[in-house]
Design an enzyme around this catalytic site. Structure first.
Site, PDB file in Angstrom:
ATOM      1  N   ARG A 132       0.861  -1.180  -0.022  1.00 56.04           N
ATOM      2  CA  ARG A 132       0.048   0.088  -0.035  1.00 56.04           C
ATOM      3  C   ARG A 132       0.788   1.355   0.061  1.00 56.04           C
ATOM      4  NH1 ARG A 132      -1.588   1.078   6.291  1.00 56.04           N
ATOM      5  NH2 ARG A 132      -0.315  -0.070   7.151  1.00 56.04           N
ATOM      6  N   GLU A 148     -18.787   4.305  -0.722  1.00 56.48           N
ATOM      7  CA  GLU A 148     -17.823   3.613  -1.633  1.00 56.48           C
ATOM      8  C   GLU A 148     -18.685   3.513  -2.782  1.00 56.48           C
ATOM      9  OE1 GLU A 148     -18.275   2.386   1.335  1.00 56.48           O
ATOM     10  OE2 GLU A 148     -16.378   2.773   2.537  1.00 56.48           O
ATOM     11  N   PHE A 193     -14.308  -3.056   0.844  1.00 57.10           N
ATOM     12  CA  PHE A 193     -15.380  -2.066   0.371  1.00 57.10           C
ATOM     13  C   PHE A 193     -15.315  -1.818  -1.102  1.00 57.10           C
ATOM     14  CE2 PHE A 193     -13.991  -0.794   4.675  1.00 57.10           C
ATOM     15  CZ  PHE A 193     -14.815  -1.642   5.495  1.00 57.10           C
ATOM     16  N   HIS A 238      -5.208  -3.291   2.154  1.00 58.97           N
ATOM     17  CA  HIS A 238      -5.824  -4.073   3.205  1.00 58.97           C
ATOM     18  C   HIS A 238      -6.561  -5.475   2.804  1.00 58.97           C
ATOM     19  CE1 HIS A 238      -4.570  -0.200   4.782  1.00 58.97           C
ATOM     20  NE2 HIS A 238      -4.853  -0.646   6.166  1.00 58.97           N
ATOM     21  N   ASP A 272      -7.665  -6.005  13.029  1.00 64.09           N
ATOM     22  CA  ASP A 272      -9.084  -5.639  12.716  1.00 64.09           C
ATOM     23  C   ASP A 272     -10.125  -6.774  12.630  1.00 64.09           C
ATOM     24  OD1 ASP A 272      -8.816  -3.100  13.164  1.00 64.09           O
ATOM     25  OD2 ASP A 272      -9.001  -2.478  10.903  1.00 64.09           O
ATOM     26  N   ARG A 277      -1.638  -4.664   3.843  1.00 63.63           N
ATOM     27  CA  ARG A 277      -1.384  -3.741   4.744  1.00 63.63           C
ATOM     28  C   ARG A 277      -0.015  -3.874   5.453  1.00 63.63           C
ATOM     29  NH1 ARG A 277      -2.187  -4.198  10.565  1.00 63.63           N
ATOM     30  NH2 ARG A 277      -1.941  -2.336  11.527  1.00 63.63           N
TER      31      ARG A 277
END
Lengths: 275, 312
Positions: free
Chosen positions: B10, B58, B83, B109, B117, B167
């Site tokens: 990323r 989104e 998303f 991610h 998460d 990530r």
């Protein structure tokens, strides 16, 4: 065009709609007919477009967010000269130019659409693109009053209001009916005008079948700076065809041969009254 | 091994956007309130007027990108893979894929290395979703070098592209003078003759580690890096499978619909070959550190080694 010419043109567009849907034996006449006057006004009076050069860069854009009323858009584009009227007879048929819902590869169609709630976002993107590129074209999008039940519409509205996209006009065809019944019995979107006001739009209520009113609304939209405009078009679903008017059942159904004859007779009569 | 340089893809993505901004003046970047996390914030800092934050919306963001592309912009749209590919799947399909618009999706991610998460944010299904869309290019870079090359290739390509970034910081493995990148081309990163390991993304490094361990056991594994899942480099896989007769696929993604499925789609039609698919075995992830999760689900070098050893 003066109002009489617009009325005559809109009547030809309505004939194109019922002819196309009859030939296809499927399609959505009700919401195409309710929007026939606004389609006509947009393409014959309001928008900077050229059917001989459909992709010219500085043209105004139109996105039919309520894409199921493609027969209305197609009949208007044919009337304007983007493609021969004969194409209307092959609507929805295998191998035809005119797909069941708008497709960007059709001359004059600026965006594929039909999955409700998505067209408005594309229109917002076009309007933003004009602002970013310092271009002065305008963007118009037409939504159904049932369509605005989609959450994405309000994501787009929030973004457009926040970004002050005053080159964008969101038109809601408020014919009051959706597939399962009256919009206020299915899941009421009312008050439509107050909702768009709350999303930082300038809002105009307009009679969808009165060209004086339509002309005034689009003029006011053009003069509005610093915020996008929403025109709530108060319309009659099935407008112009006696047995289709205000009937939920004609949302997505084609007339049979007998009904087609009656519909065309209705429209011929209206046409004669305009001469 | 000495200290290996590590960087999250990323981060490479954000850097590439900034580095390519002058060369591609029509590039605009859209994000959905995650610019710090997706690293498009790096681009925003340098080019604030070309970065559009769409807020936490989104579906609208994908549509806005579609509209922007029709008026000459090249939008790179960013969010977490969950998303971008998950929530907005139908917008990507109908507003980007069907009209075949020049929209690039930079999804960060992805996979279980999201880590702490947990399952709601660990998208193990995005490759499957995106590769079903006709005309969509799907890329999963394995490191910093490849991530930057993929971003450039996406900008040079006309049409919709989905790129998957991670990530967690991962080793740089492609930093070689003869490194070349082309959409649709895989790379043999370690030649071998006994078994083929086809890997994508961060799992290429695991596959290379596993190959070293296998070599110590006398098993000579060929490792193929597939960055472009679609269109798939079928030749490189078929040629290797012809030689080894056994194929193992490794991905930080569900074994349903991802790299493993793409390889099986190819081999079952063109060269039926036994295939072992490593990845998420039809389960959701969970909270934990990226390293612990990769180990638990058998996608680190030790896990891949053990699975390949048992398979050959």
């Amino acid at each position: 065009m003066n109002n009489l010419e617009l009325q005559k043109t809109a009547n030809e567009v309505r004939k194109g709609i019922v002819t196309a849907v009859h030939a296809a034996k499927a399609g959505h006449p009700g919401g195409s007919l309710s929007a026939a006057d606004v389609f006509t006004y947009l393409y014959f009076e309001e928008m900077n477009v050229d059917p001989k050069n459909p992709d010219k860069e500085d043209r105004d854009r139109f996105v039919l967010s309520k894409g199921h009323t493609a027969p209305g858009l197609y009949a208007t584009l044919a009337q304007k000269g983007y493609f021969p009227k004969e194409e209307l007879l092959s609507l929805r048929k295998l191998g035809a130019l005119l797909q069941g819902h708008p497709c960007i590869h059709i001359p004059g169609v600026d965006m594929s659409s039909g999955s409700l709630g998505q067209g408005i976002s594309a229109a917002v993107g076009m309007a933003l693109g004009a602002k970013l590129g310092n271009k002065d074209f305008r963007v118009y999008t037409l939504l159904g009053d049932g369509e605005i039940q989609e959450g994405q519409v309000w994501e787009a509205a929030m973004f457009a209001g926040f970004r002050k996209l005053d080159n964008l006009v969101v038109i809601v065809d408020n014919n009051g009916l959706q597939i399962d019944g009256p919009v206020d019995k299915v899941c009421s979107p009312y008050p439509i005008d107050e909702k768009f006001k709350a999303f930082n739009f300038h809002v105009i209520n307009c009679n969808a079948h009165d060209f004086d009113d339509i002309r005034a609304a689009f003029k006011e939209a053009k003069e509005t700076k610093g915020m996008p405009t929403c025109i709530v078009m108060h319309s009659t679903k099935g407008k112009g065809v006696s047995f289709m008017e205000n009937q939920c059942g004609w949302h997505g159904k084609a007339p049979n041969d007998e009904e087609y004859a009656i519909a065309m007779a209705d429209l011929e009569k209206i046409g004669a009254s305009l001469n | 091994m000495a200290d290996v340089k590590k960087i999250a893809t990323r981060e490479s993505y954000g850097n590439a956007l900034k580095d390519l901004a002058e060369e591609f003046p029509n590039l605009v970047v859209l994000d959905a309130d995650l610019a710090e996390a997706t690293k498009t914030g790096i681009f925003r800092k340098a080019y604030p007027d070309r970065h559009i934050d769409c807020g936490i919306a989104e579906c609208n963001m994908i549509g806005v990108a579609a509209g922007l592309s029709t008026v000459g912009k090249i939008p790179f749209v960013s969010s977490f893979a969950m998303f971008a590919a998950g929530r907005a799947y139908e917008q990507v399909r109908n507003s980007v894929g069907y009209p075949h618009l020049n929209v690039k999706i930079g999804a960060t991610h992805a996979g279980i290395t999201v880590g702490e998460d947990g399952a709601t944010h660990q998208c193990n299904e995005d490759i499957a979703l995106m590769r079903t869309i006709p005309g969509m290019v799907v890329m999963v870079p394995s490191d910093d070098v490849e991530a930057k090359a993929a971003v450039r290739a996406a900008l040079e390509y006309e049409g919709p592209v989905y790129i998957r970034f991670g990530r967690a910081a991962v080793p740089v493995i492609n930093d070689k003078p003869d490194y070349k990148f082309e959409i649709g081309k895989g790379t043999v990163v370690r030649p071998g003759k006994d078994v083929t390991i086809v890997a994508t993304g961060i799992c290429v490094d695991s596959a290379l580690g596993a190959a070293e361990k296998l070599a110590a056991d006398g098993i000579d594994a060929e490792v193929i890096n597939i960055c472009t899942i679609k269109p798939l480099d079928e030749d490189i896989i078929i040629n290797s499978a012809k030689k080894t007769g056994k194929v193992v696929t490794v991905e930080e993604h569900s074994v349903i619909g991802g790299l493993g499925s793409a390889v099986c789609d190819c081999l079952s039609e063109k060269l039926p070959t036994p295939v072992k698919k490593l990845g998420m075995q039809d389960v959701f992830g969970e909270s934990g550190s990226a390293g612990a999760l990769v180990a638990k689900y058998g996608l680190d070098a030790d896990g891949v080694y053990a699975s390949v050893k048992a398979f050959v």
